[in-house]
Design an enzyme around this catalytic site. Sequence first.
Site: not given
Length: 242
Positions: A8, A56
Site C-alpha cells: 500500500d 480496485n
Amino acid sequence: MNVALIMDGNGRWATVRGLPRQAGHAAGVHRIEPIVRAAAERGVGSLTLYAFSSDNWKRPAVEVQALMRLFARHLRAQAPRMREAGVRIQVIGRRDRLPVEVSRAIEVAESMTRASGRMTLRVAVDYSARDALARAAFLHALSARPESPSDSFATALGRAYGGSEPAQGLDLLIRTGGERRLSDFMLYEAAYAELVFLDVLWPDFSPADFHHAIDTFAIRQRRFGGLPSTSQTVREDAALTR
C-alpha cells in the site's frame, strides 16, 4: 513460513512528489524483486503479494488500464529471473475479467516457473477474500468429507482461488502505507497470523524493512489460544533487554 504483504502507498508516494498515480505504481513494481529475494534469503516458503483487489476496478479506467499493462510487462520480465532464482509464480484471484494480455502473461509465467521449488511467490490479482470464501463454501458443500471438514474447506478455498493446493494459514501479514486494516485480503488464512503495520509507503519499502518485520515476528508469542511456551518467553525477554 508463510508471509503475505499488502503493498500500500503507491498513489500517495506519487502525489507527495507531484507525480501522477501511475508513476507510483511503476515505482512500486521495482520494489518487488528485492523483497522476493530477501524473503527467499530468510527461508520464507510462500510469499503472497496483494497486487489488485476486486474493489480496485472502481478506480479510474486510465489508472486500471495502466496497472494492467504494468502487471503484464512485469510478469513477462520477471518470470525468467524468478525461475533462475528458484521461485515459483502463482496468481490467485479471478481471471475471467482480466485483459487477454494479462491472462497470457500469467499463463506463461506460471508455466515457466512451475518446476521451481525454493519459494512460491503468489500474486493476488482481481482478488477478494470474501468472494473466495463464498465460492469455497459452495464447493465445500458439494464435496465435504465428514471426517475432515477443515481440510476439505481449505481444499475448496484453494480451488476458489483458481489453484489446486489447499489454502494454508499465514504466519505473518505485513501492510505498508500506514493503514491498519486487512482490506478483504486473506481473511481465512490470517486467523492466527501475526500482523505488522508499517508507516513506510510501498515504493520506499526496503529489504531492511522486510527483515525488521521478520525480526518482529520472531519475538512475538504465538499461543493459538493456549499459553506461551517457556522458550517463547525467554526469546521475547532476551529481545527486550538488548
